[in-house]
Design a protein around this motif. Structure first.
Motif, short mmCIF file in Angstrom:
data_model
loop_
_atom_site.label_atom_id
_atom_site.label_comp_id
_atom_site.label_asym_id
_atom_site.label_seq_id
_atom_site.Cartn_x
_atom_site.Cartn_y
_atom_site.Cartn_z
N UNK A 173 0.80 -1.18 -0.13
CA UNK A 173 0.10 -0.14 -0.22
C UNK A 173 0.94 1.25 -0.20
N UNK A 174 1.93 1.23 0.68
CA UNK A 174 2.87 2.48 0.79
C UNK A 174 3.28 2.52 -0.67
N UNK A 175 3.84 1.60 -1.42
CA UNK A 175 4.42 1.76 -2.42
C UNK A 175 3.49 2.07 -3.61
N UNK A 176 2.49 1.26 -3.51
CA UNK A 176 1.42 1.50 -4.80
C UNK A 176 0.15 1.52 -4.17
N UNK A 177 -0.52 2.83 -3.58
CA UNK A 177 -1.72 3.11 -2.90
C UNK A 177 -2.93 2.34 -3.55
N UNK A 178 -2.88 2.32 -4.78
CA UNK A 178 -4.07 1.96 -5.69
C UNK A 178 -3.98 0.26 -5.57
#
Length: 73
Positions: free
Chosen positions: A62-67
């Motif tokens: 989630x931190x790297x790719x929120x979507x």
């Protein structure tokens, strides 16, 4: 324990590599693979720690790719 999870909306191979690198640093992870091509996360960790490691791995994603969503069934 080793399990594979589907990833939804993983947008780039670079992000997949960063996720893999971040998850690999989590204490208790024996092996991890994040594939942009197949949109899969394969996680191997000690049975006793697996749920805790999985929660931390989802946070890293989630931190790297929120979507991006990790499908946990």
């Amino acid at each position: 324990m080793k399990k594979t999870f589907t990833l939804i909306d993983l947008d780039c191979a670079h992000c997949a590599a960063r996720m893999e690198e971040g998850i690999r640093r989590i204490k208790g992870v024996a092996d991890v693979s994040v594939s942009f091509l197949t949109q899969k996360l394969t996680l191997e960790a000690d049975d006793a720690l697996f749920e805790k490691v999985l929660k931390q791995a989802v946070k890293v994603c989630r931190k790297i790719e929120p979507d991006c969503t990790v499908v946990i069934e």
